[in-house]
Design a protein around this motif. Sequence first.
Motif, mmCIF file in Angstrom:
data_model
loop_
_atom_site.group_PDB
_atom_site.id
_atom_site.type_symbol
_atom_site.label_atom_id
_atom_site.label_comp_id
_atom_site.label_asym_id
_atom_site.label_seq_id
_atom_site.Cartn_x
_atom_site.Cartn_y
_atom_site.Cartn_z
ATOM 1 N N HIS A 188 37.081 42.570 46.550
ATOM 2 C CA HIS A 188 38.369 42.424 47.204
ATOM 3 C C HIS A 188 39.426 42.038 46.182
ATOM 4 C CE1 HIS A 188 41.434 41.357 50.123
ATOM 5 N NE2 HIS A 188 41.514 40.143 49.579
ATOM 6 N N MET A 189 40.548 42.726 46.206
ATOM 7 C CA MET A 189 41.646 42.446 45.299
ATOM 8 C C MET A 189 42.735 41.675 46.033
ATOM 9 S SD MET A 189 40.743 43.607 42.444
ATOM 10 C CE MET A 189 39.408 44.642 41.857
ATOM 11 N N THR A 190 43.073 40.510 45.536
ATOM 12 C CA THR A 190 44.112 39.710 46.143
ATOM 13 C C THR A 190 45.467 40.353 45.877
ATOM 14 O OG1 THR A 190 42.786 37.752 45.708
ATOM 15 C CG2 THR A 190 45.103 37.399 46.259
ATOM 16 N N PRO A 191 46.314 40.500 46.878
ATOM 17 C CA PRO A 191 47.632 41.114 46.660
ATOM 18 C C PRO A 191 48.468 40.320 45.668
ATOM 19 C CG PRO A 191 47.115 40.961 48.999
ATOM 20 C CD PRO A 191 46.088 40.150 48.281
ATOM 21 N N VAL A 192 49.264 41.025 44.879
ATOM 22 C CA VAL A 192 50.146 40.377 43.914
ATOM 23 C C VAL A 192 51.360 39.831 44.641
ATOM 24 C CG1 VAL A 192 51.545 40.694 41.846
ATOM 25 C CG2 VAL A 192 49.400 41.937 42.099
ATOM 26 N N VAL A 229 46.702 43.987 39.757
ATOM 27 C CA VAL A 229 45.369 43.515 40.126
ATOM 28 C C VAL A 229 45.362 42.003 39.944
ATOM 29 C CG1 VAL A 229 42.901 43.635 39.663
ATOM 30 C CG2 VAL A 229 44.322 45.675 39.390
ATOM 31 N N TYR A 230 45.509 41.277 41.031
ATOM 32 C CA TYR A 230 45.680 39.837 40.964
ATOM 33 C C TYR A 230 44.335 39.126 41.061
ATOM 34 C CZ TYR A 230 47.592 35.242 42.064
ATOM 35 O OH TYR A 230 47.910 33.910 42.047
ATOM 36 N N PRO A 231 44.071 38.149 40.189
ATOM 37 C CA PRO A 231 42.784 37.441 40.226
ATOM 38 C C PRO A 231 42.644 36.612 41.501
ATOM 39 C CG PRO A 231 44.279 36.361 38.710
ATOM 40 C CD PRO A 231 44.943 37.644 39.115
ATOM 41 N N PRO A 232 41.435 36.346 41.932
ATOM 42 C CA PRO A 232 41.230 35.561 43.158
ATOM 43 C C PRO A 232 41.730 34.135 42.984
ATOM 44 C CG PRO A 232 39.171 35.842 41.970
ATOM 45 C CD PRO A 232 40.172 36.739 41.293
ATOM 46 N N PRO A 233 42.191 33.512 44.057
ATOM 47 C CA PRO A 233 42.734 32.151 43.963
ATOM 48 C C PRO A 233 41.745 31.126 43.410
ATOM 49 C CG PRO A 233 43.314 33.157 46.072
ATOM 50 C CD PRO A 233 42.324 34.077 45.409
ATOM 51 N N TRP A 234 40.448 31.346 43.670
ATOM 52 C CA TRP A 234 39.479 30.355 43.212
ATOM 53 C C TRP A 234 39.348 30.312 41.695
ATOM 54 C CZ3 TRP A 234 35.761 32.439 40.210
ATOM 55 C CH2 TRP A 234 35.415 33.778 40.404
ATOM 56 N N LEU A 235 39.790 31.355 40.998
ATOM 57 C CA LEU A 235 39.655 31.377 39.542
ATOM 58 C C LEU A 235 40.488 30.281 38.895
ATOM 59 C CD1 LEU A 235 38.393 32.798 37.123
ATOM 60 C CD2 LEU A 235 40.383 34.319 37.054
ATOM 61 N N ALA A 236 41.697 30.061 39.405
ATOM 62 C CA ALA A 236 42.549 29.008 38.847
ATOM 63 C C ALA A 236 41.949 27.628 39.094
ATOM 64 C CB ALA A 236 43.950 29.091 39.458
ATOM 65 N N THR A 237 41.216 27.501 40.203
ATOM 66 C CA THR A 237 40.592 26.207 40.516
ATOM 67 C C THR A 237 39.410 25.931 39.602
ATOM 68 O OG1 THR A 237 41.271 26.367 42.842
ATOM 69 C CG2 THR A 237 39.473 24.849 42.300
ATOM 70 N N PHE A 238 38.495 26.899 39.499
ATOM 71 C CA PHE A 238 37.319 26.708 38.660
ATOM 72 C C PHE A 238 37.673 26.791 37.171
ATOM 73 C CE2 PHE A 238 35.328 27.848 42.674
ATOM 74 C CZ PHE A 238 34.292 26.934 42.738
ATOM 75 N N TRP A 290 37.281 44.181 36.840
ATOM 76 C CA TRP A 290 37.705 45.461 36.272
ATOM 77 C C TRP A 290 36.725 46.583 36.586
ATOM 78 C CZ3 TRP A 290 42.433 46.315 35.371
ATOM 79 C CH2 TRP A 290 43.280 45.313 34.908
ATOM 80 N N LEU A 291 35.460 46.245 36.838
ATOM 81 C CA LEU A 291 34.530 47.285 37.263
ATOM 82 C C LEU A 291 34.910 47.841 38.626
ATOM 83 C CD1 LEU A 291 31.059 45.851 36.150
ATOM 84 C CD2 LEU A 291 32.298 47.801 35.176
ATOM 85 N N ALA A 292 35.531 47.002 39.446
ATOM 86 C CA ALA A 292 35.945 47.446 40.774
ATOM 87 C C ALA A 292 37.390 47.936 40.798
ATOM 88 C CB ALA A 292 35.786 46.308 41.777
ATOM 89 N N ALA A 293 38.178 47.542 39.806
ATOM 90 C CA ALA A 293 39.613 47.838 39.823
ATOM 91 C C ALA A 293 39.955 49.320 39.867
ATOM 92 C CB ALA A 293 40.285 47.181 38.623
ATOM 93 N N PRO A 294 39.276 50.236 39.133
ATOM 94 C CA PRO A 294 39.671 51.653 39.177
ATOM 95 C C PRO A 294 39.652 52.247 40.577
ATOM 96 C CG PRO A 294 38.206 51.264 37.333
ATOM 97 C CD PRO A 294 38.228 50.003 38.139
ATOM 98 N N ARG A 295 38.776 51.705 41.449
ATOM 99 C CA ARG A 295 38.687 52.254 42.799
ATOM 100 C C ARG A 295 39.632 51.545 43.751
ATOM 101 N NH1 ARG A 295 32.871 52.330 45.233
ATOM 102 N NH2 ARG A 295 32.695 53.841 43.538
ATOM 103 N N SER A 296 39.634 50.200 43.709
ATOM 104 C CA SER A 296 40.361 49.468 44.737
ATOM 105 C C SER A 296 41.635 48.807 44.243
ATOM 106 C CB SER A 296 39.458 48.381 45.333
ATOM 107 O OG SER A 296 38.993 47.518 44.317
ATOM 108 N N GLY A 297 41.851 48.789 42.924
ATOM 109 C CA GLY A 297 43.015 48.105 42.411
ATOM 110 C C GLY A 297 44.014 49.000 41.732
ATOM 111 N N VAL A 298 43.662 49.473 40.544
ATOM 112 C CA VAL A 298 44.619 50.210 39.731
ATOM 113 C C VAL A 298 45.019 51.522 40.372
ATOM 114 C CG1 VAL A 298 45.028 51.257 37.492
ATOM 115 C CG2 VAL A 298 43.733 49.131 37.648
ATOM 116 N N GLU A 299 44.019 52.317 40.845
ATOM 117 C CA GLU A 299 44.353 53.597 41.432
ATOM 118 C C GLU A 299 45.172 53.431 42.704
ATOM 119 O OE1 GLU A 299 40.793 55.768 42.014
ATOM 120 O OE2 GLU A 299 40.491 56.204 39.885
ATOM 121 N N ALA A 300 44.860 52.394 43.464
ATOM 122 C CA ALA A 300 45.629 52.148 44.677
ATOM 123 C C ALA A 300 47.072 51.800 44.345
ATOM 124 C CB ALA A 300 44.991 51.018 45.493
#
Length: 207
Positions: free
Chosen positions: A5-9, A138-147, A190-200
């Motif tokens: 899942h890609m978090t909206p920018v 392609v915005y990183p998930p919110p939990w990344l900033a926490t961890f 980034w493995l998922a980004a070409p399908r659900s992030g960048v191309e979208a």
Amino acid sequence: MTSTHMTPVPRGTVAVYRDDGPLSRAMGLLVAGQLPPLPPVIAGTFVTGVLLLLGVAGTDGLAVFAPAVTLLLAGPGSTHAHDGRFDWLVPPILRLIEYSFVAACGFAHGLHPVLIFLLLGALAFHHYDLVYRLRQRVYPPPWLATFGLGWDGRMMAISLIALSGWLTAGYVLLALYLWALFGWESLTCWLAAPRSGVEAADAGTQD
């Protein structure tokens, strides 16, 4: 098929570049975004610079308090929209403060340069990855900033490590943790980004 899942920018991305941790975000909630971010960050840079010059991050010096001072000054501005003319300066100033503190603390305690650059490399990788993600929407998930602790949490952690006297082990553990966290999350994203992030995003731009 499974996808990440890609978090909206968000609309304003300048604040995202700050890389705030839980401490800074909590302080920002106290002022509800009413504090302009740039003046406090500039003040924090000046105070941090003075403390580093006086104590050079020694365990018996004043520089170990630089993260707390910077947090108190820059943290409340984290929830501001960062829509001012010069607010884009805030993220690079925070990078300068964090990187300078990491380097000064390490060299002042005689750590091997490899350890210092290992930790700085993890930070630089994360911040470069963050910049490139936002360019591709392609915005990183919110939990990344926490961890990932944020600039504030990482500086506070290093300050506590310096006070404990276990700086070598602390730098090693922190660097390995951040490399593992940022590297794993970036790879899976980034493995998922070409399908659900960048191309979208590209398809949306062409519409």
